[in-house]
Structures are given as C-alpha cells and as structure tokens.
Design a protein around this motif. Structure first.
Motif, PDB file in Angstrom:
ATOM      1  N   ARG A 326      -2.865   2.667  -2.118  1.00  0.00           N
ATOM      2  CA  ARG A 326      -3.750   2.137  -0.945  1.00  0.00           C
ATOM      3  C   ARG A 326      -3.483   0.537  -0.807  1.00  0.00           C
ATOM      4  O   ARG A 326      -3.346   0.204   0.426  1.00  0.00           O
ATOM      5  CB  ARG A 326      -5.091   2.506  -0.898  1.00  0.00           C
ATOM      6  CG  ARG A 326      -5.739   3.955  -0.776  1.00  0.00           C
ATOM      7  CD  ARG A 326      -7.153   4.145  -0.926  1.00  0.00           C
ATOM      8  NE  ARG A 326      -7.543   5.492  -0.609  1.00  0.00           N
ATOM      9  CZ  ARG A 326      -7.737   6.305  -1.848  1.00  0.00           C
ATOM     10  NH1 ARG A 326      -7.777   5.723  -3.032  1.00  0.00           N
ATOM     11  NH2 ARG A 326      -7.928   7.503  -1.717  1.00  0.00           N
ATOM     12  N   MET A 327      -3.588  -0.155  -1.873  1.00  0.00           N
ATOM     13  CA  MET A 327      -3.320  -1.682  -1.884  1.00  0.00           C
ATOM     14  C   MET A 327      -1.668  -1.777  -1.279  1.00  0.00           C
ATOM     15  O   MET A 327      -1.433  -2.580  -0.556  1.00  0.00           O
ATOM     16  CB  MET A 327      -3.329  -2.168  -3.194  1.00  0.00           C
ATOM     17  CG  MET A 327      -4.925  -2.184  -3.760  1.00  0.00           C
ATOM     18  SD  MET A 327      -5.756  -3.033  -2.488  1.00  0.00           S
ATOM     19  CE  MET A 327      -5.271  -4.473  -2.573  1.00  0.00           C
ATOM     20  N   GLY A 332       1.595  -3.985   2.913  1.00  0.00           N
ATOM     21  CA  GLY A 332       2.721  -3.625   3.954  1.00  0.00           C
ATOM     22  C   GLY A 332       2.264  -3.894   5.427  1.00  0.00           C
ATOM     23  O   GLY A 332       2.858  -4.584   6.228  1.00  0.00           O
ATOM     24  N   LEU A 333       1.089  -3.148   5.668  1.00  0.00           N
ATOM     25  CA  LEU A 333       0.921  -3.531   7.229  1.00  0.00           C
ATOM     26  C   LEU A 333       0.286  -4.868   7.320  1.00  0.00           C
ATOM     27  O   LEU A 333       0.739  -5.336   8.522  1.00  0.00           O
ATOM     28  CB  LEU A 333      -0.704  -2.671   7.286  1.00  0.00           C
ATOM     29  CG  LEU A 333      -0.434  -1.147   7.257  1.00  0.00           C
ATOM     30  CD1 LEU A 333      -1.946  -0.225   7.463  1.00  0.00           C
ATOM     31  CD2 LEU A 333       0.305  -0.616   8.456  1.00  0.00           C
ATOM     32  N   THR A 334      -0.258  -5.730   6.575  1.00  0.00           N
ATOM     33  CA  THR A 334      -0.815  -6.947   6.671  1.00  0.00           C
ATOM     34  C   THR A 334       0.580  -7.944   6.765  1.00  0.00           C
ATOM     35  O   THR A 334       0.555  -8.758   7.975  1.00  0.00           O
ATOM     36  CB  THR A 334      -1.535  -7.515   5.726  1.00  0.00           C
ATOM     37  OG1 THR A 334      -1.320  -7.454   4.522  1.00  0.00           O
ATOM     38  CG2 THR A 334      -2.993  -6.958   5.829  1.00  0.00           C
ATOM     39  N   ILE A 428      11.373  -3.322   6.336  1.00  0.00           N
ATOM     40  CA  ILE A 428      10.965  -2.867   5.031  1.00  0.00           C
ATOM     41  C   ILE A 428       9.189  -2.825   4.708  1.00  0.00           C
ATOM     42  O   ILE A 428       8.894  -1.982   3.944  1.00  0.00           O
ATOM     43  CB  ILE A 428      11.357  -3.858   3.994  1.00  0.00           C
ATOM     44  CG1 ILE A 428      10.928  -5.450   4.105  1.00  0.00           C
ATOM     45  CG2 ILE A 428      13.133  -3.894   3.956  1.00  0.00           C
ATOM     46  CD1 ILE A 428      11.490  -6.445   3.187  1.00  0.00           C
ATOM     47  N   CYS A 429       8.774  -3.401   5.786  1.00  0.00           N
ATOM     48  CA  CYS A 429       6.875  -3.303   5.668  1.00  0.00           C
ATOM     49  C   CYS A 429       6.891  -1.872   5.775  1.00  0.00           C
ATOM     50  O   CYS A 429       6.185  -1.247   5.269  1.00  0.00           O
ATOM     51  CB  CYS A 429       6.248  -4.261   6.750  1.00  0.00           C
ATOM     52  SG  CYS A 429       6.337  -5.933   6.019  1.00  0.00           S
ATOM     53  N   THR A 432       7.717   0.504   3.150  1.00  0.00           N
ATOM     54  CA  THR A 432       6.691   0.308   2.085  1.00  0.00           C
ATOM     55  C   THR A 432       5.313   1.122   2.256  1.00  0.00           C
ATOM     56  O   THR A 432       4.722   1.573   1.601  1.00  0.00           O
ATOM     57  CB  THR A 432       6.328  -1.031   1.596  1.00  0.00           C
ATOM     58  OG1 THR A 432       7.791  -1.564   0.921  1.00  0.00           O
ATOM     59  CG2 THR A 432       5.154  -1.282   0.622  1.00  0.00           C
ATOM     60  N   VAL A 433       4.684   0.991   3.524  1.00  0.00           N
ATOM     61  CA  VAL A 433       3.768   1.659   3.983  1.00  0.00           C
ATOM     62  C   VAL A 433       3.695   3.107   3.829  1.00  0.00           C
ATOM     63  O   VAL A 433       2.925   3.849   3.180  1.00  0.00           O
ATOM     64  CB  VAL A 433       3.452   1.324   5.463  1.00  0.00           C
ATOM     65  CG1 VAL A 433       2.384   2.136   5.768  1.00  0.00           C
ATOM     66  CG2 VAL A 433       2.897  -0.201   5.547  1.00  0.00           C
ATOM     67  N   ILE A 434       4.900   3.774   4.106  1.00  0.00           N
ATOM     68  CA  ILE A 434       5.369   4.953   3.960  1.00  0.00           C
ATOM     69  C   ILE A 434       5.012   5.460   2.375  1.00  0.00           C
ATOM     70  O   ILE A 434       4.346   6.448   2.036  1.00  0.00           O
ATOM     71  CB  ILE A 434       6.304   5.538   4.597  1.00  0.00           C
ATOM     72  CG1 ILE A 434       6.328   5.455   6.302  1.00  0.00           C
ATOM     73  CG2 ILE A 434       6.775   6.937   4.200  1.00  0.00           C
ATOM     74  CD1 ILE A 434       7.421   5.521   7.058  1.00  0.00           C
ATOM     75  N   GLY A 435       5.685   4.776   1.872  1.00  0.00           N
ATOM     76  CA  GLY A 435       5.803   4.980   0.282  1.00  0.00           C
ATOM     77  C   GLY A 435       4.439   4.790  -0.438  1.00  0.00           C
ATOM     78  O   GLY A 435       4.194   5.562  -1.393  1.00  0.00           O
TER      79      GLY A 435
END
Length: 455
Positions: A326-327, A332-334, A428-429, A432-435
């Motif tokens: 979750r972190m 990634g989102l921010t 790439i954000c 990483t969100v998906i990962g």
C-alpha cells in the motif's frame, strides 16, 4: 512455527515452492539491530559509489572522457556508460543470488562489497581521453560493468540478511534501515563533489574530481571490517542443515515464481528509476540545458538526501501498519500527480525552486523506495529469497538505468522542453502503482524469525 502462517490473499499467485524451515529461529533484538546496521553500512558504500558515478557522468565524464563529441553527444555517451552498469546488474543478481541461496548470504555480501569499492576507487586513477584516447572511455565502461555486476548482488543480499534477522512486525523498520544507505550514499557522494567543485575549474578537471572516487578505498576498509563481524542468516542455517538449498535458484524462480518476479520488478521501478530521474537526469538537465550553476544542482540533491533519511524511517514504520504494498501505491500515485509541478519549478531556474522540487520529488519517491525491501522479501520464500529479491530489483534497475539517457534524448529532440522527461517519470509511477497493488495481495506473511527476549 510454520513459515507460512498466513496464506496469500485471494487472487494471488500460486503458493511458493516448499522448503522453508519448519520453525522460526530466534535472534536477540540487539543482534537484529546490529545485522541491519551492518547491511546499511555496506549498502551506503554501494550507493555512494553508484551515485558518485551518476553525478560524474553529468558533470565530468561527458567533458573529459568523451572529448571528441559535441556537448549533447558527450552527455548522451556519458549516460550510456552510466546505463551499462545497470545492464550488468541482473547478471550479478543471478550469480550472487546463486551463491547466496546455495552457499550463504554472508560470503556473497563480502564479495560484493569488495568488488564495488575496488571498482570505484580505480575510476579515480583512470587517465582521461586526452591522455590515452579511446582507451579511456573503454576502461571507464569496464569498471562500470564491474560495479554493476557487484551491485546486482549487494542490495538484495543486504536486504535479505536484515529481513532474516527481524520478526514480521518489525520488518518495515529494519528494511528501511537498509534503504537509508541510499540517502546516506547520496549525501556523502554529493557532499564530496560539492567540496571539490569549490576548486578552480582547471584544478577540478585536472585531479579534483578524482578525490571522491579515491575515497572509496578507505570507506571499503570500514565497510569490510563491519561486514566481517556479521553472522550468517539463521534462516539460511536452517535451510542448509536440512539440505534444502536450491541447486539453480534462478531456474526455479522463473519456473515457479515467475509472476512474483514480474510484480517485484514493477514495484521496484519507481524507487530506482524515479530516483535517477530526480537526481542524475535533473542535475544534467539543469546544468547543460537550463545552464544553472552546477553547484546549485549538486546542493539540491544534498539537501534532498537529508530529507530522504527522515522520510525513509517514517515510511518504514507506516509499512508495518498499512503494508509495504500500500505504501508503494501511495508513493507512485503522489509522485505521478506531482511530476509536472515539480518540473515547472525546476524550469524557473531559481535555486530555491529547484531545491524545493528535487527535495519534494525525492521525498515522494521515497514513500515507495523505503518499503521496497520489505515488499520484495515477502514476495519470495526463503530458499529463493536472495535470488528473487536481487533479480527483481536489478531487472528494474536494468530497465530504468537508461531512463536518464532516454529522457536526455527526448528533450534534445523536443528543443529542450522538459515535458517528455515528465511523461517518462509518470510512466514508471504507473508501473509501480500496479506492482505495489498486486504485491500487497501476494505477500507471504510468514514469521521468518522470532525475537528471543531472554537474550
């Protein structure tokens, strides 16, 4: 106590290969902290060496090792050499993963730290292009390959041995301690360059730039002294006692944990690639495109590194409460949302705005990066952990290591505008969100060790 006390959430990949120790070994809290600190020291040296090369690629190598090229071409060539190190990292991950999973975490980590320190120190004595011609960039590329090969096994091994000395509820903080090696390495390397940049330009070009690289030799001595005092992982000791090591870990990794490896690569992308976009690329972009004083750019990374230490500790504790996956998503989102505003600040050419942008950008990326070790370690079972963590992280590094080169090429085509680089960062954000989202669902919540409160 079983090493699979909780099963992955629904929708996760099939279970890991069997072979985890039947009961959780015990360590004292004091030993857990000591091992994590030793892992941090080696990782700090690793990142000092790696970040030093990145800064030098932006400020030195483009001028002294690729002298016969025009400025834009020289910068591209320097970043290509920088990226070569990332290409070697997956190979190192396979080799040292095999050593770490087959023969022990400790021998692998002792080897990697020596190779990294020696390769970096030798860069400090290389002749430049004017002295030996084409041999100069060739030798530079070879030493960069050695660096990358060794780094391929260093971070994964340091993370593995720290995690395997910590209980489940405290993994976030111990994994974060290893990650603090990144800002500390940045801090020392940027500080070293900030000092030598105070020299007259002719002195800096003649020999001043070499001093930070030569500093790697005494730092290696300190790191090696501390590493020699590290005991083997209790988890590996139990695996070895039961004869359950895997003969060729990478083959079993691809055969039985391929999806987990893919998730690990995706989750690690921002922490590696995003960081280099906000440091190596931004230093080059600010210096060579915006023509901002290079001291301003280096100082910005220095200030950001100080902030990153605090954010890393904070994010590690949050991971223990909310989960590292979750972190990773939050980071990634921010970062993706802030990408355009951050580069708008950089494009103002204001030293204050640039420093704020680099600091905020690194802090947001660190929300993901701080928990990468904890997340990746929980994606793989003990018998494949060194290989899985190392290969996942370094495949992400191999892909993202060329991002500064790609971003530089794109802004060159785009008449110097920063928006193509911003789109690279946002891309790439999203990966990483998906990962992170999948990684949280696939975590193996096993008690690797228990704290012996009587020790």
């Amino acid at each position: 106590m079983s090493h699979n006390t909780q099963t992955p959430a629904s929708g996760a990949a099939s279970g890991p290969p069997t072979g985890a120790p039947a009961s959780a070994p015990k360590v004292s809290l004091k030993d857990a902290r000591r091992i994590a600190f030793a892992a941090f020291v080696g990782t700090a040296l690793e990142w000092y060496d790696y970040f030093l090369f990145g800064t030098a690629a932006a400020l030195v190598f483009n001028r002294l090792f690729f002298t016969d090229l025009d400025p834009a071409g020289a910068t591209l060539a320097a970043f290509a050499t920088f990226g070569v190190g990332f290409a070697a990292r997956p190979i190192g991950a396979v080799v040292f993963g095999w050593i770490g999973d087959r023969y022990g975490r400790r021998p692998a980590l002792l080897t990697t730290v020596v190779m990294i320190g020696c390769a970096t120190g030798l860069i400090g004595v290389l002749p430049d292009y004017l002295a030996v011609g084409i041999a100069a960039p060739i030798m530079l590329a070879v030493l960069r390959l050695v660096q990358g090969f060794a780094v391929g096994g260093e971070w994964g091994g340091a993370t593995t041995i720290a995690i395997e000395h910590s209980p489940e509820k405290m993994r976030g903080r111990f994994a974060a301690l290893v990650q603090i090696g990144s800002p500390v390495g940045t801090l020392v390397s940027s500080g070293a360059f900030a000092l030598v940049l105070m020299m007259p330009p002719e002195t800096f070009d003649a020999w001043g730039w070499r001093l930070p690289f030569l500093l790697a030799f005494p730092l290696l001595g300190i790191a090696l002294y501390i590493r020699l005092k590290v005991e083997e992982s209790p988890v590996f000791k139990e695996l070895a006692a039961a004869g359950e090591q895997v003969k060729v870990p990478v083959l079993e990794l691809f055969r039985k944990s391929g999806l987990r490896l893919l998730v690990a690569v995706a989750a690690a992308m921002l922490g590696v690639g995003g960081f280099y976009m906000m440091t190596t690329f931004v230093v080059s972009y600010g210096t060579n495109v915006l023509e901002v004083d290079r001291q301003v750019m280096v100082n910005a990374t220095l200030i950001a590194a100080v902030l990153q230490i605090g954010v890393t500790i904070f994010a590690g504790r949050l991971a223990e409460r909310f989960g590292p996956g979750r972190m990773t998503v939050v980071g990634g989102l921010t970062t993706g949302i802030a990408a355009f505003p951050l580069f708008w600040l950089i494009d103002t050419e204001s030293p204050i705005a640039i420093t704020a942008a680099v600091s905020i950008g690194i802090a947001l990326i660190t929300l993901s990066y701080a928990v990468t070790g904890a997340l990746l370690a929980e994606l793989f079972p003990p018998r494949l952990r060194y290989s899985g963590v190392s290969l996942g992280y370094n495949l992400a590094g191999a892909i993202s290591g060329f991002l500064p080169l790609i971003a530089t090429a794109l802004i060159t085509v785009g008449d110097g505008s920063s928006w193509p680089a911003v789109l690279v960062l946002i891309g790439i954000c999203l990966v990483t969100v998906i990962g992170g989202a999948f990684g949280e669902r696939m975590r193996l919540r096993d008690d690797i060790v228990e704290i012996d409160h009587n020790a």
